[in-house]
Scaffold this motif. Structure first.
Motif, PDB file in Angstrom:
ATOM      1  N   GLU A 773     -80.236 -21.354  39.787  1.00  0.00           N
ATOM      2  CA  GLU A 773     -81.639 -22.232  39.348  1.00  0.00           C
ATOM      3  C   GLU A 773     -82.178 -22.072  38.133  1.00  0.00           C
ATOM      4  N   TRP A 774     -82.066 -20.794  37.694  1.00  0.00           N
ATOM      5  CA  TRP A 774     -82.629 -20.458  36.418  1.00  0.00           C
ATOM      6  C   TRP A 774     -81.637 -21.137  35.316  1.00  0.00           C
ATOM      7  N   LEU A 779     -81.478 -24.890  31.029  1.00  0.00           N
ATOM      8  CA  LEU A 779     -80.778 -26.363  30.373  1.00  0.00           C
ATOM      9  C   LEU A 779     -81.789 -27.370  30.453  1.00  0.00           C
ATOM     10  N   THR A 780     -82.456 -27.544  31.475  1.00  0.00           N
ATOM     11  CA  THR A 780     -83.193 -28.863  31.472  1.00  0.00           C
ATOM     12  C   THR A 780     -84.373 -28.661  30.468  1.00  0.00           C
ATOM     13  N   ARG A 801     -82.358 -25.143  17.982  1.00  0.00           N
ATOM     14  CA  ARG A 801     -81.669 -24.397  18.723  1.00  0.00           C
ATOM     15  C   ARG A 801     -81.530 -24.705  20.222  1.00  0.00           C
ATOM     16  N   LEU A 802     -82.391 -25.379  20.694  1.00  0.00           N
ATOM     17  CA  LEU A 802     -82.468 -26.023  22.057  1.00  0.00           C
ATOM     18  C   LEU A 802     -81.607 -27.031  22.205  1.00  0.00           C
ATOM     19  N   ALA A 807     -76.411 -29.113  23.740  1.00  0.00           N
ATOM     20  CA  ALA A 807     -74.993 -29.859  23.516  1.00  0.00           C
ATOM     21  C   ALA A 807     -73.814 -29.100  23.806  1.00  0.00           C
ATOM     22  N   VAL A 808     -73.844 -27.857  23.561  1.00  0.00           N
ATOM     23  CA  VAL A 808     -72.768 -27.117  23.903  1.00  0.00           C
ATOM     24  C   VAL A 808     -72.431 -26.742  25.516  1.00  0.00           C
TER      25      VAL A 808
END
Length: 874
Positions: A773-774, A779-780, A801-802, A807-808
């Motif tokens: 969940e984290w 990622l969101t 960086r976010l 992207a990755v």
């Protein structure tokens, strides 16, 4: 055939990185800087991937010829499965060793100790005796001495060692002020053997500076002595905390005094100071020089022999005429080298304490090494970063007496008294000067300072060449570390890239990274970012009109880790192994984690935001004191002082009961909250997460892991995850749970969340905790941050960086391209990095400037580029 060659090359590369080894994990170690020419004590950390080294595992060291190098090993940190994450290693590397390798081995395996030397610690009723095979040190358990005596190869070359401090109650005697002076001496309250192995022993001494007449005890100190088997060098680390009244306690001098027994005639006694660029100033206590020439049996070469450190015959050997010369030539009892600025030292001497000093020599930057002794033994002492941390001094007194005094002044008595008051008596506010001064919070009460010394006992004065060689080696202080390739392969400190110029786009990134680094290396020296309380820090913002950094303008002055400038230096060093970056990163770590942070008092566990005075800003926050800043130096070198500082902040969140970080920007009365405390997800919560992660991996205490997980789960359960609320959330310091009670539709973005160390901490933490969940919430946050920042808070600040992380993780090539476009164009780095020379008289001395560079941009851009070169290379 090409594929076969590629596979073979890859295998060789993996061998060099330590991915394979005949008995496990192995790798090369390398000196950062100039390899020491003699046997060198070393302590270093070696990282491992999860499961590679069992909890009771160790490594063995060998030189490139296959000879064993005895070592001690101990775990520094663990993975959640109990395997070793970082292993501490101590050894004495022989001077003839061309290179050093390590290889994992079982618990029972020990390297063959061919020399037979072992460090030994014996406890008596009132003292500890430590023997390395070359030196013996007697450490009292109580009293006013750190050492009672020091013996080298059976000969006493050092007597009592003590800490000294003097103060005055006004900064000057101007006006109607009458100065009152007080002398203090360090009082030992507790001595412990912190670690004792076969190769290294560590003795920790704690106490306070005291005045017997007044009964006052203050300036709590910690001193550590490091002893290594078969080595005469003793490393000494002194840390103190200022707990005085900044309006009444002005330190005039702060030093460490060593007694040095003198056994020989005064003309066989010597004092030597290392000077700039390999020079040495050295003289006998009684030079054989006057109107007449000393002779013995027709030999007139005694002065030359004396200057080379050779023994001069006993007084009785000379005839009446020559004795008359010895009886009447001057004897010099005192010597002092004072480094009053980063660019100026002077050497003076005197015959008696009540006679004037006479000048002998002046120069620029002394490396900080002094020897006092005679032809049958003496003591050399080096103070690291001597000229960089001015005002400092080295002094020898009573050189003609039975016991000379060698004093290393960390604050020179030649300097003005130390004045720790805020630079002004009025506040200049955020709007005018970016300065958040608040009543009663511009205080130095609780800040600290650490100094490192090396003691070098010897059985004879070795002459100028020996002094120069020893001074250069100790000033260089080249550590032995794992290679960048090995550290990268083991994910040491998370996700970062090695330099890569394999195509023009990647080369362009590397060029810009080097542009920034080289510019700051030069800026440190050109703008003289030196001094007792300043060395290691950078300035925040440049003033292109005055052609100087805004050293005197509120929050634009000293940087105080603002956007993870120390992480920028550390990741830059990790990937390059550059010795100049090592020195800058170490200096910044020492400064920012000592001087910018409170270690006792009402703000203990917090640090101060950027300001003209390092502790001047009213914003006292965990992101400045966070353990993340100390982890690099601690794990790479096993530095116990850095370990202390990380332990200090493990429960820093408890300060939230008293100090709300958003008390002014988002006052509680406007944003109701029933939780016992409040914080921001970042940089506050992420700073605490780094503290808890570090304590968990170092000790295995799962209480801190549970706090992290509780926070992750509670954030994930919020309506909009990290975006939920007005920018502040409820928090329970007892459980680690975050909460929100306001408008469930209210959302906010904050660019500071991840750019003050939090992103790097989370990269490493998510290798230790896999919470679905984290992972989704993070990622969101990364995927949606940019758009929400534009539409909700209208914040254009790019957090590249976010975008790169999203992207990755999603494999989205368009996002990757967007991240690179943003890095180059939004940050204006698509333009050439232009440095221009500004000449006198426009400036006091010529400087190189890029008018648009600021430390926030340099650190943020570089950290993003280092990450993106690894995960989404162009």
């Amino acid at each position: 055939m090409k594929n076969l060659i590629s596979i073979l090359c890859m295998g060789l590369s993996m061998l060099s990185m330590g991915l394979y080894g005949k008995n496990g994990v192995s790798g090369d170690l390398r000196w950062v800087g100039t390899r020491p020419p003699t046997d060198c004590p070393v302590s270093l950390g070696i990282p491992f991937l999860k499961g590679e080294l069992e909890a009771d595992g160790r490594v063995v060291l060998n030189d490139w010829d296959g000879a064993d190098i005895p070592s001690d090993c101990w775990p520094l940190a663990y993975w959640p499965d109990g395997s070793v994450k970082w292993l501490g290693v101590a050894a004495v590397v022989p001077g003839e060793a061309e290179g050093v390798r390590f290889e994992t081995a079982g618990k029972k395996h020990k390297a063959e100790n061919r020399s037979g030397a072992k460090v030994r610690v014996d406890e008596a009723g009132s003292f500890f005796r430590v023997s390395t095979g070359k030196v013996e040190a007697y450490v009292p358990k109580r009293g006013s001495c750190l050492l009672d005596s020091l013996r080298c190869e059976g000969r006493t070359v050092g007597g009592q060692a003590a800490l000294l401090c003097s103060t005055q109650d006004h900064p000057s005697a101007g006006g109607e002020a009458v100065l009152h002076f007080t002398d203090y001496r360090g009082q030992v309250e507790r001595v412990t053997v912190e670690r004792a192995g076969d190769v290294r022993a560590l003795v920790r001494i704690e106490g306070r500076y005291a005045n017997d007449a007044t009964g006052r005890k203050w300036l709590p100190f910690t001193v550590r002595f490091y002893f290594y088997a078969g080595s005469e060098q003793i490393k000494m680390v002194h840390s103190f905390v200022f707990d005085g009244d900044m309006d009444r306690d002005f330190i005039r001098s702060l030093g460490i005094r060593f007694e040095v027994p003198m056994r020989e005639e005064v003309y066989n006694r010597h004092v030597a100071f290392a000077t700039a660029d390999g020079g040495v100033w050295a003289e006998p206590v009684q030079p054989l020089n006057g109107r007449r020439i000393l002779t013995l049996d027709g030999d007139k070469g005694w002065q030359g022999r004396q200057m080379r450190g050779e023994r001069i015959p006993a007084y009785e050997k000379f005839d009446t005429k020559n004795r008359h010369l010895l009886d009447h030539w001057a004897v010099w009892n005192g010597f002092r080298l004072s480094q009053t600025t980063a660019d100026a030292f002077s050497i003076r001497k005197r015959t008696h304490a009540d006679r004037p000093w006479i000048g002998t020599f002046s120069g620029t930057r002394a490396p900080g090494y002094v020897f006092a002794g005679d032809v049958s033994g003496g003591l050399g002492v080096a103070l690291k970063d001597f000229w960089q941390s001015y005002p400092t001094a080295l002094q020898v007194d009573n050189a003609a007496a039975r016991n000379a005094h060698l004093t290393v002044w960390m604050w020179s008595p030649d300097a003005e008294p130390m004045d720790l008051r805020h630079y002004d008596d009025v506040a200049h506010d955020l709007e005018a000067s970016y300065e958040d001064v608040q009543e009663g919070m511009s205080t130095p009460y609780g800040v600290a300072r650490t100094h490192t010394l090396t003691l070098v006992p010897s059985v004879a004065y070795g002459g100028k060449e020996t002094v120069a060689r020893t001074a250069a080696m100790l000033a260089e202080d080249a550590p032995l570390l794992c290679t960048p390739e090995y550290l990268h392969a083991k994910h040491a400190f998370g996700v970062w890239s090695l330099p890569d110029r394999s195509n023009p786009k990647r080369a362009r990134v590397e060029d810009r990274l080097e542009d920034y680094l080289d510019y700051y290396v030069k800026a440190v020296d050109q703008h003289r970012w030196y001094g007792f309380w300043n060395y290691g820090d950078f300035m925040h913002t440049y003033d292109s009109v005055r052609h100087t950094w805004r050293y005197d303008v509120g929050g634009y002055a000293w940087d105080n880790t603002e956007l993870a400038s120390n992480m920028w230096l550390w990741y830059s060093f990790l990937r390059t192994g550059r010795a100049d970056l090592w020195r800058m990163a170490v200096a910044m770590s020492r400064h920012t984690t000592e001087c910018d942070v409170y270690h006792l008092g009402p703000f203990a566990g917090l640090g101060s935001r950027h300001n003209v005075s390092h502790w001047g800003c009213g914003a006292k926050e965990a992101r400045i004191s966070q353990a993340a800043w100390n982890r690099f130096y601690y794990y790479l070198t096993t530095d116990e002082r850095s370990g202390d500082l990380m332990t200090e902040v493990r429960d820093a969140e408890q300060k939230l009961y008293d100090i709300d970080p958003m008390r002014l920007a988002l006052p509680r009365e406007k944003y109701p909250c029933t939780a016992p405390a409040r914080l921001r997800v970042g940089p506050d919560w992420l700073a605490y997460v780094g503290n808890w992660m570090t304590e968990w991996e170092r000790t295995g205490n799962t209480t801190y892991r549970d706090k992290i997980i509780a926070g992750m789960k509670s954030i994930a359960a919020l309506p909009y995850g990290i975006f939920t609320g007005p920018g502040v959330l409820g928090f329970d310091p007892a459980t680690g749970v975050l909460s929100y009670e306001g408008d469930p539709d209210l959302q906010r973005t904050e660019h500071l969340i991840t750019i003050m160390g939090g992103f790097q901490v989370m990269n490493e933490l998510m290798e230790m905790i896999d919470l679905p969940e984290w992972n989704r919430t993070w990622l969101t946050f990364a995927r949606e941050y940019k758009e929400k920042a534009r539409t909700i808070t209208h914040n254009p600040f790019p957090v590249t960086r976010l975008t790169a992380y999203a992207a990755v993780k999603t494999g989205n090539r368009e996002l990757a391209a967007e991240a690179w476009d943003e890095l180059w164009h939004v940050w204006h780095n698509d333009k050439p990095f232009t440095v221009r020379r500004v000449e006198v008289p426009e400036v006091p001395a010529p400087v190189d400037e890029n008018p648009v560079v600021c430390t926030n941009d340099a650190a943020t851009w570089s950290l993003a580029a280092i990450y993106m070169q690894e995960v989404i290379p162009e």
